[in-house]
Scaffold this motif. Structure first.
Motif, PDB file in Angstrom:
ATOM      1  N   LYS A   1       0.849  -1.199   0.000  1.00  0.00           N
ATOM      2  CA  LYS A   1       0.000   0.000   0.000  1.00  0.00           C
ATOM      3  C   LYS A   1       0.885   1.250   0.000  1.00  0.00           C
ATOM      4  O   LYS A   1       0.666   2.187  -0.769  1.00  0.00           O
ATOM      5  N   ILE A   2       1.897   1.266   0.869  1.00  0.00           N
ATOM      6  CA  ILE A   2       2.857   2.385   0.908  1.00  0.00           C
ATOM      7  C   ILE A   2       3.635   2.447  -0.406  1.00  0.00           C
ATOM      8  O   ILE A   2       3.822   3.520  -0.978  1.00  0.00           O
TER       9      ILE A   2
ATOM     10  N   GLY B   1       2.779   1.446  -3.410  1.00  0.00           N
ATOM     11  CA  GLY B   1       1.920   1.957  -4.474  1.00  0.00           C
ATOM     12  C   GLY B   1       1.752   3.463  -4.408  1.00  0.00           C
ATOM     13  O   GLY B   1       1.764   4.150  -5.432  1.00  0.00           O
ATOM     14  N   ARG B   2       1.594   3.966  -3.187  1.00  0.00           N
ATOM     15  CA  ARG B   2       1.450   5.409  -3.008  1.00  0.00           C
ATOM     16  C   ARG B   2       2.716   6.153  -3.433  1.00  0.00           C
ATOM     17  O   ARG B   2       2.666   7.183  -4.093  1.00  0.00           O
ATOM     18  N   MET B   3       3.878   5.599  -3.090  1.00  0.00           N
ATOM     19  CA  MET B   3       5.145   6.246  -3.430  1.00  0.00           C
ATOM     20  C   MET B   3       5.464   6.120  -4.929  1.00  0.00           C
ATOM     21  O   MET B   3       6.076   7.020  -5.501  1.00  0.00           O
TER      22      MET B   3
ATOM     23  N   ALA C   1       3.103   6.108  -7.236  1.00  0.00           N
ATOM     24  CA  ALA C   1       2.187   7.097  -7.820  1.00  0.00           C
ATOM     25  C   ALA C   1       2.742   8.517  -7.665  1.00  0.00           C
ATOM     26  O   ALA C   1       2.510   9.371  -8.519  1.00  0.00           O
ATOM     27  N   ALA C   2       3.480   8.760  -6.588  1.00  0.00           N
ATOM     28  CA  ALA C   2       4.100  10.069  -6.360  1.00  0.00           C
ATOM     29  C   ALA C   2       5.430  10.204  -7.108  1.00  0.00           C
ATOM     30  O   ALA C   2       6.123  11.205  -6.958  1.00  0.00           O
TER      31      ALA C   2
ATOM     32  N   ASP D   1       4.748   8.544   6.069  1.00  0.00           N
ATOM     33  CA  ASP D   1       3.619   9.473   6.011  1.00  0.00           C
ATOM     34  C   ASP D   1       4.102  10.906   5.897  1.00  0.00           C
ATOM     35  O   ASP D   1       3.528  11.700   5.169  1.00  0.00           O
TER      36      ASP D   1
ATOM     37  N   HIS E   1       6.652  13.504   4.480  1.00  0.00           N
ATOM     38  CA  HIS E   1       7.444  13.470   3.259  1.00  0.00           C
ATOM     39  C   HIS E   1       8.921  13.666   3.601  1.00  0.00           C
ATOM     40  O   HIS E   1       9.310  14.698   4.132  1.00  0.00           O
TER      41      HIS E   1
END
Length: 128
Positions: free
Chosen positions: A44-45, A47-49, A51-52, A120, A122
């Motif tokens: 989950k983390i 995927g978020r990173m 995407a960023a 969480d 940045h």
């Protein structure tokens, strides 16, 4: 008097007895792994990173003494971060840790979700 079966079936064929010391020894030979719940939290983390546009690749190592999830900006580089599960440290400072590329432990703890909270906020490179 009960008969020991040493891993064989009972007389009626319904059960198998395995000595506890054999079960422990077999379990100790297996490499340390992330379970499904742990991988879900990590991915989950990740995927978020991705995407960023912060991370681009990962590697998972299941070693005898620990499991390591490494994240990379580019495949040819050293990992930016490593998420480590070391069961030997579970009763001490915690089995989970996040390690930076420099070897600095950014966060350590008993609960993976809390350790992953380090991502969480940045993280930025600060120039002096």
């Amino acid at each position: 008097m009960a008969e020991r079966s040493n891993g064989a079936e009972d007389g009626d064929g319904s059960a198998m007895l395995i000595p506890l010391h054999e079960a422990r020894r077999d379990r100790e030979r297996l490499p340390v792994r992330f379970d499904r719940r742990e991988l879900d939290q990590i991915l989950k983390i990740y995927g978020r990173m991705v995407a960023a546009n912060e991370w681009r690749d990962y590697a998972i190592d299941h070693l005898q003494d620990r499991a390591v999830f490494s994240v990379f900006r580019r495949t040819s580089e050293v990992p930016l971060f490593q998420i480590v599960k070391d069961p030997k440290l579970a009763r001490k400072q915690g089995a989970y840790s996040v390690v930076a590329a420099t070897g600095l432990i950014l966060k350590r703890g008993h609960e993976l979700a809390r350790v992953l909270n380090v991502f969480d906020r940045h993280l930025k490179l600060v120039h002096a």
